[in-house]
Every structure is written in structure tokens, then in C-alpha cells.
Design an enzyme around this catalytic site. Sequence first.
Site, PDB file in Angstrom:
ATOM      1  N   GLU A  12      -8.264  15.298  -3.893  1.00 39.43           N
ATOM      2  CA  GLU A  12      -7.506  15.061  -4.984  1.00 39.43           C
ATOM      3  C   GLU A  12      -7.924  15.926  -6.006  1.00 39.43           C
ATOM      4  O   GLU A  12      -9.416  16.204  -5.899  1.00 39.43           O
ATOM      5  CB  GLU A  12      -7.340  13.633  -5.749  1.00 39.43           C
ATOM      6  CG  GLU A  12      -6.421  12.259  -5.243  1.00 39.43           C
ATOM      7  CD  GLU A  12      -6.345  11.263  -5.597  1.00 39.43           C
ATOM      8  OE1 GLU A  12      -4.993  11.624  -6.004  1.00 39.43           O
ATOM      9  OE2 GLU A  12      -7.170  10.700  -5.880  1.00 39.43           O
ATOM     10  N   LYS A  40       5.320   6.944   2.586  1.00 36.33           N
ATOM     11  CA  LYS A  40       5.175   8.201   2.849  1.00 36.33           C
ATOM     12  C   LYS A  40       6.103   8.368   4.090  1.00 36.33           C
ATOM     13  O   LYS A  40       5.251   7.838   5.080  1.00 36.33           O
ATOM     14  CB  LYS A  40       4.358   8.686   2.791  1.00 36.33           C
ATOM     15  CG  LYS A  40       3.370   8.719   1.117  1.00 36.33           C
ATOM     16  CD  LYS A  40       1.943   9.120   1.220  1.00 36.33           C
ATOM     17  CE  LYS A  40       0.969   9.174  -0.438  1.00 36.33           C
ATOM     18  NZ  LYS A  40       1.679   9.735  -1.464  1.00 36.33           N
ATOM     19  N   HIS A  44      -5.864   3.423   2.015  1.00 37.76           N
ATOM     20  CA  HIS A  44      -4.663   4.103   1.800  1.00 37.76           C
ATOM     21  C   HIS A  44      -5.086   4.453   3.393  1.00 37.76           C
ATOM     22  O   HIS A  44      -4.156   4.773   4.283  1.00 37.76           O
ATOM     23  CB  HIS A  44      -4.825   4.752   1.016  1.00 37.76           C
ATOM     24  CG  HIS A  44      -4.324   4.806   0.013  1.00 37.76           C
ATOM     25  ND1 HIS A  44      -3.698   3.524  -0.936  1.00 37.76           N
ATOM     26  CD2 HIS A  44      -4.228   4.942  -1.734  1.00 37.76           C
ATOM     27  CE1 HIS A  44      -3.307   3.096  -1.690  1.00 37.76           C
ATOM     28  NE2 HIS A  44      -3.726   4.382  -2.467  1.00 37.76           N
ATOM     29  N   ASP A  98       0.389  -1.410   0.329  1.00 38.04           N
ATOM     30  CA  ASP A  98       0.370   0.155  -0.135  1.00 38.04           C
ATOM     31  C   ASP A  98       1.284   1.077  -0.369  1.00 38.04           C
ATOM     32  O   ASP A  98       1.579   1.242   1.028  1.00 38.04           O
ATOM     33  CB  ASP A  98      -0.982   0.215   1.177  1.00 38.04           C
ATOM     34  CG  ASP A  98      -2.138   1.245   1.202  1.00 38.04           C
ATOM     35  OD1 ASP A  98      -0.818   2.383   1.042  1.00 38.04           O
ATOM     36  OD2 ASP A  98      -3.414   1.168   1.182  1.00 38.04           O
ATOM     37  N   HIS A  99       0.772   1.849  -1.186  1.00 36.80           N
ATOM     38  CA  HIS A  99       2.582   3.249  -0.807  1.00 36.80           C
ATOM     39  C   HIS A  99       2.090   4.625  -0.254  1.00 36.80           C
ATOM     40  O   HIS A  99       2.948   4.794  -0.373  1.00 36.80           O
ATOM     41  CB  HIS A  99       2.036   3.441  -2.645  1.00 36.80           C
ATOM     42  CG  HIS A  99       1.393   5.093  -2.900  1.00 36.80           C
ATOM     43  ND1 HIS A  99       0.394   3.988  -3.936  1.00 36.80           N
ATOM     44  CD2 HIS A  99       1.405   5.809  -2.899  1.00 36.80           C
ATOM     45  CE1 HIS A  99      -0.640   5.184  -3.421  1.00 36.80           C
ATOM     46  NE2 HIS A  99       0.636   6.256  -3.242  1.00 36.80           N
TER      47      HIS A  99
HETATM   48  C1  BG6 Z   1      -3.413   5.687  -6.468  1.00 36.76           C
HETATM   49  C2  BG6 Z   1      -5.243   5.227  -6.773  1.00 36.76           C
HETATM   50  O1  BG6 Z   1      -3.820   4.505  -5.346  1.00 36.76           O
HETATM   51  O2  BG6 Z   1      -3.261   6.756  -5.125  1.00 36.76           O
HETATM   52  C3  BG6 Z   1      -5.277   6.639  -7.512  1.00 36.76           C
HETATM   53  O3  BG6 Z   1      -5.280   4.530  -7.639  1.00 36.76           O
HETATM   54  C4  BG6 Z   1      -4.707   7.748  -6.432  1.00 36.76           C
HETATM   55  O4  BG6 Z   1      -6.943   6.860  -7.942  1.00 36.76           O
HETATM   56  C5  BG6 Z   1      -3.502   7.963  -6.251  1.00 36.76           C
HETATM   57  O5  BG6 Z   1      -4.539   9.578  -7.186  1.00 36.76           O
HETATM   58  C6  BG6 Z   1      -3.546   8.810  -5.138  1.00 36.76           C
HETATM   59  O6  BG6 Z   1      -1.771   8.615  -4.383  1.00 36.76           O
HETATM   60  P1  BG6 Z   1      -0.821  10.094  -4.017  1.00 36.76           P
HETATM   61  O7  BG6 Z   1       0.295   9.052  -3.462  1.00 36.76           O
HETATM   62  O8  BG6 Z   1      -0.816  10.631  -4.956  1.00 36.76           O
HETATM   63  O9  BG6 Z   1      -1.995  10.220  -3.014  1.00 36.76           O
END
Ligand code: BG6
Length: 648
Positions: A238, A204, A262, A199-200
Site C-alpha cells: 500500500e 474482489k 485478507h 472479508d472484503h
Molecule cells: C482494510 C484495512 O481491511 O483493507 C486497511 O483495514 C487497508 O488498512 C485495506 O488499507 C486495503 O483494502 P484494499 O481493498 O484497498 O486493498
Amino acid sequence: MPDPTQVLRSPAVETGDNPPSQPCVLLIFGASGDLTKRLLVPALYNLACDGLLSDNFAVLGTAMDAWTSEEFRARMTADIQKFHTRNQFDPVVWDKLVARFSYVAGSFTEMATFETLKVEVKRLDAEVGAGGNVLFYCAIAPRFFGTVCDHLAECGFKEGAGWKRIIVEKPFGTDLRSALELNKDVLAQWDESQIYRVDHYLGKETVQNLLAFRFANGMFEPLWNKNYIDNIQFNVSEAVDVEGRGGYYDSSGVLRDMMQNHMFQMLAYLCMEVPGSFEPDAIRNEKAKLLQSVRHFTPEEVAAHTVRGQYGPSGDKPGYRHEKDVAPTSKTETYAAARLYVDNWRWEGVPIYLRSGKALWKRGTEIVVEFKKAPEVIFRGTPITSLNANRLVFHIQPYQGIEIQFQAKVPGPRMQLQPVHMKFGYGEAFKASRYTGYEVMIYSCTYGDATLFSRGDLVEAAWRIAQPILDTWAASPVDFPNYTRSTWGPKAAAEMIAADGRRWFEVVTPDVLQQSPLFKGGDPVFLEQVIMALKPKQVAAGEVLITKGEIGRELYLIEQGEVEVLDEHDVVKRVLNDGDVFGEVGVLMSQPRNATVRARVQTDLYVLDKTDFSRILRDNPDFAKAIRAIAKDRYDLDVHPDALLAPH
Ligand code: BG6
């Protein structure tokens, strides 16, 4: 079978330094895709620049595209120019890194591809001395995860010296049923300790710091419960729309795309119990327990505690239903807000508000912990009529920092308060270079440190919260679109929280304020005073904000939208929009409103109430002059400067 070579702690534990990653061959499935060029390769490059990539390391890319290794290297070399995150590009580091890249073309469904990959991995392993360690990265559609895991095992990739680990990207399932199946497929041949679900957000720094903040500081833990915390807000806004990803997004929506993963990860970090240690499973146990304690809603509760939205057009920009690859009658939500409850001893009854959406007014991720207010009663007999709550704000991105909001006495002979804040900014405290978030994932995976990856039980717990919401939404009608692009989202979300006597916390920065001519060029102290006093308000098209003849105590600043000023015959005298203020007469003088103001479109505003307004006016003569000029211009009203200073 547990991963026998799993190393839970890197040598850095002893030395405090960061040693390079463990040796390995990194085999990327989906090497011709977006993720590889935008994030994985830039992350490898960052690790190489910082001396964190082992010398005994090679990359083997694979995908359907019929590229050669030379072509793969050439493409990555062109792409890194666009996607690297360093201030300066270092060609020496890059050339050394890319020389270790190879590529095999083939389909993930054919065993023949895996046979070829096996030969190549063996060759590279011998060439760089990776000791048999292989890290498989599934940067592919989830429907292939199971097949790839099976084929890897069948082809004998599990055998031999060294560790074997598999990283899988999100989404992990599209609902509870598919996630359970996927877990079963992936774990059919491999052990949980070998599976690293990404989960990216956990990559962070600001998210990882939630744990450091909570558990390395003694100050807040005693307050971290229902006795002292009134509510918590998670906001992930966003500004971008679906950016050409309509095909994927239309079958997903924001609940699956952002909240279930997330946002629930951040929720778990912020609200989990104190782990017994920093061992990966000690942390992951607490995270899973926390998500297991989140209330599962009945359909009635879904209706009461959630709001969904979809953006409509604005100017020449299309609404969601007219985006490429989106169904013209799509019911997919591009915005969601929810009021969740964690039914455990610590959080019983504390509302946890979450909201996220696309095409909103600005990009920003924040977590706001709002404490219970101090009793106002001891200030009776002073000019203080109300107290603001203390807030702790975690600014996750793009601004990275932590802020504490409290009240301070305004200098002067009388007891007056002003909301103020203390701020810690990453940019001022650390010199670290900007990372993509994937560096730490790859690096810690080579050490077998699964702290930043999701265990199967956590993923399932997250789907169990989301599933009833998805089911109820799918079964009930919806009136979309219900918010305009570049706004704060649907008004129903503001109403949901307002019903609890609270409001969403909008982060206002001086540049937002400076968009208004009234505040442009204002000195920093003045702008700070205004920012701390503003309260957000949303109105729908046609809603009346001010009624002629009524006594009002508020000044309004339009963040975005359009309102019309009407005379007693309902004739439009003036139209005001972004950056304009109105309502100044009511707060300048204690006289009835001399016009009606109605929203023409969905409008987002800030409200400044009379007490704050008067205090700011007294401190800022130029602002007072500008406001008097507006009153003169609009209503030919002469406000004597003394009137501004009159006690209220
Ligand atoms: C991704 C989603 O997992 O996370 C995207 O699929 C989203 O839709 C993105 O824009 C947001 O990531 P970050 O790191 O820019 O907040």
C-alpha cells in the site's frame, strides 16, 4: 438451529442469468459510519443500477447520531456523489433507492433501541413485502457484535416468517483468545449458518477468479504441487500511510490488519485442495483445512521466518511514530514479511512468502507462483548461461490480470533467450463496471450463499497461525523505524528471501521505467525487454554497491534513493538519485569499475546484467547511443559502437 430457509443456490444456477436479490429489510448497525457511506450504500446503488436489487427491499439505518430519516437520506444523497463507482451517476435509480431508506437513532447497548427497531422493521417489511426476511449488517466496532447479537435474539428478531442473517465486519477478534470468545458470544443465540463474517478481499473479482482459474482450467492443476512449484509469493503493498486511523492502527498493525485475514484468505484459495463441489461448505471445508495445515512457529522460528518494519519520515511527511494518535515509542509494525510452510502432502517444503506494508513505493497486490527451473545443462555450448523460472502472476489490483512468464528464442542465427510474457487483462476481456466488492457480499447473503464469507473454524485457524508471531514480537525488542516512506520496505525482508537464493518479485510497469530520463519515450518493445530483464535490489544507507577496480557485470537503475560516486580519495564526485543509472562502464567494456558507488540513504534499485544488457543494446541503437553519451559525459570515455556488439 440451522437457518431453515437457507437457499444454497439461486435461480441463476438454472438460467445462467443473474436474478435480483432476495426480498429483505437490510438493518445496518453503524449507519452513520464510514463503511456505510463509502462502501455499503455505493454497493446497493450498483446493485440497483444493474437491476440486481429486489423491488421488495428497504434499508433501515441505526446509530447513535440523532438523525431523522430525512437527514439520513439527505446525507447519503450527498455522499453517494463522492463515493459511487459508476462512470455516470443515474439520479433516477438513486432517487428510487434512497426513498427506501429510513433511520432510527439509538444506542446498541439499550434494549429500548431494539424495541423501536423491531417496530420499524415490521413496518418496512409490510410496506415493501419483504416476507419477514431481515439482513442485519454489523458495521460497528467488534466489541459490540456480541451485544447486538444477544439483544436481537432477546428482542424476538429470530422469530417469525422469513430468514434472518447477520453480517459482521472485520476485525473478527484481535487475537486468538478474543476471536474464540467472539465466536462463542455470536453463536450463543444464533446458528453458524446465520452468521456471515465479511472479508472484503473475497468480494474482489480477481480473488474470486483464483478459484475459477484453478478449478475451471485443466492446464495447471497437475503442476499445482511441490514437484513443480518452487515458491509462492503474496504481495500486498500500500502506498498510503495510516491515513488518520492511527488510533485503530496502533493497536492493530499489519499482521492483524492485512495478513491474518485478507492474505490468509488468498493463501487458502490458492493452495487449498480441490473441493468436491462448489457448494459453500465444500469450499469452506477445504479453505479451513488448508489454514489448519500452515505451520505454527516456535519463538525461534518466528525470529528466522518473519520480519517486521515500521516506516520512518521522508521529506516533510512524518514517520509512523509521529502520526496522529500513535504512541511516540510505538512498537506497532506497519510492514511484515513472513516465510510460511504448509505442512501437507501437496506443499511440503515449498516456501510461501508473504509481505505487506503501508507507506510503500506503490500500491499493488500480486500473487506470484514460481515454477521450478528447467535444467540449464542442455544449453551448454550455447551463449545461454542461466535460465529464468517460469512464473504465473495473478495481478489482483490495481491492475487486474494474469500473466505467464517464460523464455523465448531471440530471432537470429544464434540460440539466445529473452524472458517474455503472455498477459490477460480484465479491462480487455470484460465490459463489467467497477464494483466495490460489497455488492456480491450483500447479494449472495440474501440467497444464503456463504461461499464468500468466513466460517468460524477458518477464522480461528488463521489466528492460530498469527498468534505465535504476535506473541514473539510483543516479547522481543525491536529497532524502529527501519524503513523509509515510499520505499520497498525494510532491507531485512529482502535479506530473508535472499538467504534462500530468491528475491521478491517487484512489478515494474512501463510508467515506472519512464520516470527515468534514459527510458522516457522509449518504444514499447524496448521497454518490455528492459522490464522483463530487471532484477530488484535493496541497499541500506552506507552500503557500497560498486568498488573501484573490480570487474563488474551489472548496470544499476535507481528506483528511489540516493547514491554517491566517489573517487580514489573518497571524495564525492557526483550524487545520483531516482531514475539515474550507473555502472554502465563495467557492462559496456570489460574493464574494471572506475569509481566506487555508495548508498547515501536506503535505496531501491534494479539491476540489469551484462548478458541482458548487451542483447537489449543490440536491438535498440538509440538506447546504446544514450548509454555511450552517459559514459562520455561522466568519464570522458569513448565507447566504439562495435564494442557494444562484441560477444561476451
Ligand atoms: C482494510 C484495512 O481491511 O483493507 C486497511 O483495514 C487497508 O488498512 C485495506 O488499507 C486495503 O483494502 P484494499 O481493498 O484497498 O486493498
